[in-house]
Scaffold this motif. Structure first.
Motif, PDB file in Angstrom:
ATOM      1  N   TYR A  61     -16.792 -20.148 -16.437  1.00  0.00           N
ATOM      2  CA  TYR A  61     -17.817 -20.282 -15.402  1.00  0.00           C
ATOM      3  C   TYR A  61     -18.829 -21.335 -15.867  1.00  0.00           C
ATOM      4  CZ  TYR A  61     -15.878 -15.813 -13.890  1.00  0.00           C
ATOM      5  OH  TYR A  61     -15.027 -14.815 -13.484  1.00  0.00           O
TER       6      TYR A  61
ATOM      7  N   THR B 222     -13.444 -23.806  -7.285  1.00  0.00           N
ATOM      8  CA  THR B 222     -12.641 -23.023  -8.203  1.00  0.00           C
ATOM      9  C   THR B 222     -11.302 -23.720  -8.411  1.00  0.00           C
ATOM     10  OG1 THR B 222     -13.639 -20.923  -7.600  1.00  0.00           O
ATOM     11  CG2 THR B 222     -11.434 -20.834  -8.536  1.00  0.00           C
TER      12      THR B 222
ATOM     13  N   ASP C 289     -24.396 -18.380  -7.573  1.00  0.00           N
ATOM     14  CA  ASP C 289     -23.940 -19.678  -7.096  1.00  0.00           C
ATOM     15  C   ASP C 289     -25.122 -20.498  -6.590  1.00  0.00           C
ATOM     16  OD1 ASP C 289     -24.498 -18.962  -4.397  1.00  0.00           O
ATOM     17  OD2 ASP C 289     -22.501 -18.086  -4.178  1.00  0.00           O
TER      18      ASP C 289
ATOM     19  N   GLN D 214     -21.438 -21.947 -10.942  1.00  0.00           N
ATOM     20  CA  GLN D 214     -21.656 -20.520 -11.182  1.00  0.00           C
ATOM     21  C   GLN D 214     -22.513 -20.361 -12.439  1.00  0.00           C
ATOM     22  OE1 GLN D 214     -19.995 -17.834  -9.212  1.00  0.00           O
ATOM     23  NE2 GLN D 214     -19.797 -19.594  -7.858  1.00  0.00           N
TER      24      GLN D 214
ATOM     25  N   HIS E 169     -14.427 -21.948 -12.649  1.00  0.00           N
ATOM     26  CA  HIS E 169     -15.328 -21.777 -11.517  1.00  0.00           C
ATOM     27  C   HIS E 169     -16.559 -22.647 -11.765  1.00  0.00           C
ATOM     28  CE1 HIS E 169     -13.224 -18.296  -9.734  1.00  0.00           C
ATOM     29  NE2 HIS E 169     -13.009 -17.920 -10.982  1.00  0.00           N
TER      30      HIS E 169
ATOM     31  N   THR F 198     -22.304 -23.752 -14.725  1.00  0.00           N
ATOM     32  CA  THR F 198     -23.430 -23.912 -13.802  1.00  0.00           C
ATOM     33  C   THR F 198     -23.293 -25.165 -12.955  1.00  0.00           C
ATOM     34  OG1 THR F 198     -24.896 -22.753 -15.331  1.00  0.00           O
ATOM     35  CG2 THR F 198     -25.926 -24.140 -13.643  1.00  0.00           C
TER      36      THR F 198
ATOM     37  N   HIS G 165     -22.573 -12.726  -7.928  1.00  0.00           N
ATOM     38  CA  HIS G 165     -21.196 -12.260  -8.007  1.00  0.00           C
ATOM     39  C   HIS G 165     -20.994 -11.532  -9.326  1.00  0.00           C
ATOM     40  CE1 HIS G 165     -20.419 -15.096  -4.685  1.00  0.00           C
ATOM     41  NE2 HIS G 165     -21.152 -15.950  -5.391  1.00  0.00           N
TER      42      HIS G 165
ATOM     43  N   ALA H 124     -18.332 -21.522  -4.852  1.00  0.00           N
ATOM     44  CA  ALA H 124     -17.377 -20.825  -5.722  1.00  0.00           C
ATOM     45  C   ALA H 124     -15.955 -21.046  -5.243  1.00  0.00           C
ATOM     46  CB  ALA H 124     -17.702 -19.337  -5.752  1.00  0.00           C
TER      47      ALA H 124
ATOM     48  N   VAL I 255     -23.018 -13.750 -12.120  1.00  0.00           N
ATOM     49  CA  VAL I 255     -23.208 -15.184 -11.965  1.00  0.00           C
ATOM     50  C   VAL I 255     -23.820 -15.433 -10.593  1.00  0.00           C
ATOM     51  CG1 VAL I 255     -21.353 -15.855 -13.542  1.00  0.00           C
ATOM     52  CG2 VAL I 255     -20.841 -15.490 -11.122  1.00  0.00           C
TER      53      VAL I 255
END
Length: 591
Positions: free
Chosen positions: A67, A26, A315, A296, A293, A69, A321, A22, A313
């Motif tokens: 976000y 990011t 990681d 995630q 991000h 994956t 998170h 993350a 989410v």
């Protein structure tokens, strides 16, 4: 035949994945946005739908966080580079002339040296080649050299003109060419109620009467030429979905509904998708405040009645998170939605449960990297007789950057292939694609392609041209009982329209985006994904109460002279009568 070994994908599972993806992946906006109350949005999924929603909302002053994956962005459209730096992909991209929403977004995405942003990275195609092991190959110029002197604006002129195209270009017997044109006329003159009430409920194979036709008719009106327009199969796709795209393409050929950019009715990018489109798009979105991000995965939502209070989410290391925002847009792929649909969500909006009935199918990308440039045709190639239902394009002729600048410098071209049929026996292995190892898939696909393009007495592809090959890494367990594909595409099976959700839900701050929600475009494609992203953005705008113009949804083209026929058909439909041009179909009741 021994093929070179596959180039394995670099998954970027480095130290960032091992512990802190993350933080490591990011991307902070270049100009951070301080959200006004009610203007923070969390978007899950960085494919075209999610990026479009982020684009429209960020330009309207919302603070958007995306976000994703995967470790990279773009979803199914992204480039997937091999460990030695060659540009692979999930599958080649087609940008048809009747797309309007997507080109508008591309025009608004800056690219150095381009007056019209990434839209100027599109290159028009000039031909389509249809090949097969049992017939002479056919090259069709684009746009079609229309064999008539006037535009087919009236129904009879439409039937005569389309039949002439089918007879002269597709080499159908006259009676079948007329029949095919009449079936298309039935769809074009149908009212909206009939399209959704009758044609939506039957397959294209039944509508076009493929079971009672010649092999040639089936090749073109079935899974041959049609497959290059719609990423699906005639046997399991609704007549409404394929009919809609067929109608759009007819008007496109006549240059009546094309995006007015002078690039024709079929275009491709002038380089790998990530370089020519996705990376510039991400850069622009960051510049207007969007935060990204990577790595995630959306795991679920926490509700208070019919309101989301947070999302979770996960990681790559399994860490969970919490995400809090005013509004939440799920733009994750259709096949991943059931994993986040809790019973609490379905209780808040029972219509969400129908999403579980929607279906997806495998369409897997495979690239053959060549040591010589081979221009099979200045466009797509459809292998209508190949048992694995393949389409391909040789990309070097369109790309601005030479292939020799990638990898070890030995590659001059890439034949990018999509395999659509995974349950039919191959010609040479006598296995289905699902039963084959990656090496067997590559060998069989290569053999089917050579059997098609070398069948006219001219050898265009030889084994010594093949540098390496690359199979979409979303395919796992190939050659074992556990074979799976993690990136399937939504298919519009009969009746699926009624299971597809709208962009807004009964959960007041949850919105959906994708090519599988209800859109005008109706079929799985980048245009529908872009439209779905715009619909989600507009739903957020409406829910937030923020003043301002919504994202424009470009309407589909309608032929004015056909509108009176649709009014007549509406009355026929209400009376339980068939369409005025439908003189053969009595098997399916009107509902």
């Amino acid at each position: 035949m021994q093929l070179p070994s596959q180039s394995r994908r670099t998954f970027i599972k480095s130290a960032a994945w091992a512990g802190g993806v993350a933080a490591a992946l990011t991307l902070a906006p270049t100009h951070p946005v301080r959200a006004a109350a009610g203007r923070s949005v969390a978007v899950f999924g960085a494919g075209p739908a999610g990026l479009t929603a982020a684009h429209e909302l960020a330009e309207r002053g919302f603070a958007v966080t995306v976000y994703e994956t995967l470790a990279d962005f773009g979803g199914k459209t992204r480039s997937i580079y091999t460990p030695d730096g060659l540009p692979g992909e999930h599958g080649f991209r087609s940008f048809f002339g009747f797309y309007h929403n997507l080109p508008d977004t591309m025009r608004r995405t800056p690219f150095p040296g381009n007056a019209n942003g990434t839209l100027d990275n599109l290159v028009r195609l000039n031909a389509e080649m249809i090949v097969g092991t049992n017939r002479k190959n056919l090259t069709i110029p684009l746009p079609f050299p229309l064999p008539f002197s006037q535009l087919p604006l009236t129904p009879q002129a439409f039937i005569d003109s389309v039949a002439a195209v089918f007879e002269t270009l597709f080499r159908l017997p006259l009676h079948e060419a007329i029949f095919a044109a009449e079936r298309l006329a039935v769809y074009v003159s149908s009212c909206g109620e009939r399209k959704l009430g009758q044609w939506e409920r039957m397959t294209w194979a039944d509508f076009a009467k493929l079971d009672n036709s010649s092999p040639e008719y089936g090749r073109f009106l079935g899974d041959g030429f049609i497959r290059s327009l719609v990423a699906t199969k005639s046997a399991n796709c609704s007549a409404h979905s394929i009919g809609l795209v067929g109608e759009e393409y007819v008007w496109s050929v006549l240059n009546l509904n094309n995006n007015n950019d002078g690039r024709g009715n079929d275009r491709v990018l002038n380089g790998p998708t990530t370089e020519a489109w996705i990376t510039p798009w991400i850069d622009y979105l960051r510049s207007i405040g969007v935060t990204f991000h990577a790595g995630q995965r959306l795991s679920g939502f926490q509700l208070d009645g019919s309101h989301i209070v947070s999302a979770t989410v996960t990681d790559a290391g399994g860490g969970r998170h919490e995400v809090q925002a005013d509004h939440y847009i799920s733009a994750i792929p259709l096949d991943k939605i059931p994993d986040v649909l809790s019973e609490e969500m379905v209780a808040a909006d029972p219509s969400l449960d129908s999403i579980r009935r929607l279906q997806a199918a495998w369409m897997v990308g495979l690239q053959f990297f060549l040591t010589e440039r081979v221009d099979l045709v200045n466009g797509h190639t459809s292998f209508v007789d190949a048992p694995w239902s393949m389409t391909s394009i040789n990309e070097a002729q369109f790309w601005r950057r030479p292939l020799s600048t990638y990898g070890d410098g030995a590659v001059r071209d890439v034949c990018s292939v999509i395999i659509s049929e995974w349950d039919a026996l191959g010609t040479f292995t006598r296995k289905t694609a699902k039963q084959c190892t990656p090496e067997e898939i590559a060998a069989e696909a290569w053999a089917q392609i050579k059997a098609g393009v070398n069948d006219d007495g001219v050898t265009q592809l030889t084994d010594d041209m093949l540098h390496s090959w690359f199979l979409d890494p979303a395919l796992t367990g190939a050659g074992t009982p556990d074979v799976a594909y993690d990136d399937p595409i939504f298919i519009q099976n009969p009746g699926s329209w009624y299971d597809r959700p709208d962009a807004h839900t009964a959960i007041d701050n949850l919105f959906l985006a994708g090519d599988w929600i209800k859109t005008q475009m109706n079929v799985a494609c980048m245009e529908a994904a872009n439209e779905g992203g715009r619909l989600a953005a507009n739903a957020v705008l409406h829910a937030s109460g923020v003043p301002g113009s919504p994202a424009k949804i470009f309407p589909r083209y309608t032929m004015p002279l056909w509108e009176p026929l649709k009014l007549i058909d509406r009355e026929l439909y209400k009376a339980g009568q068939p369409n005025m041009f439908d003189v053969i179909d009595r098997r399916y009741p009107i509902r």
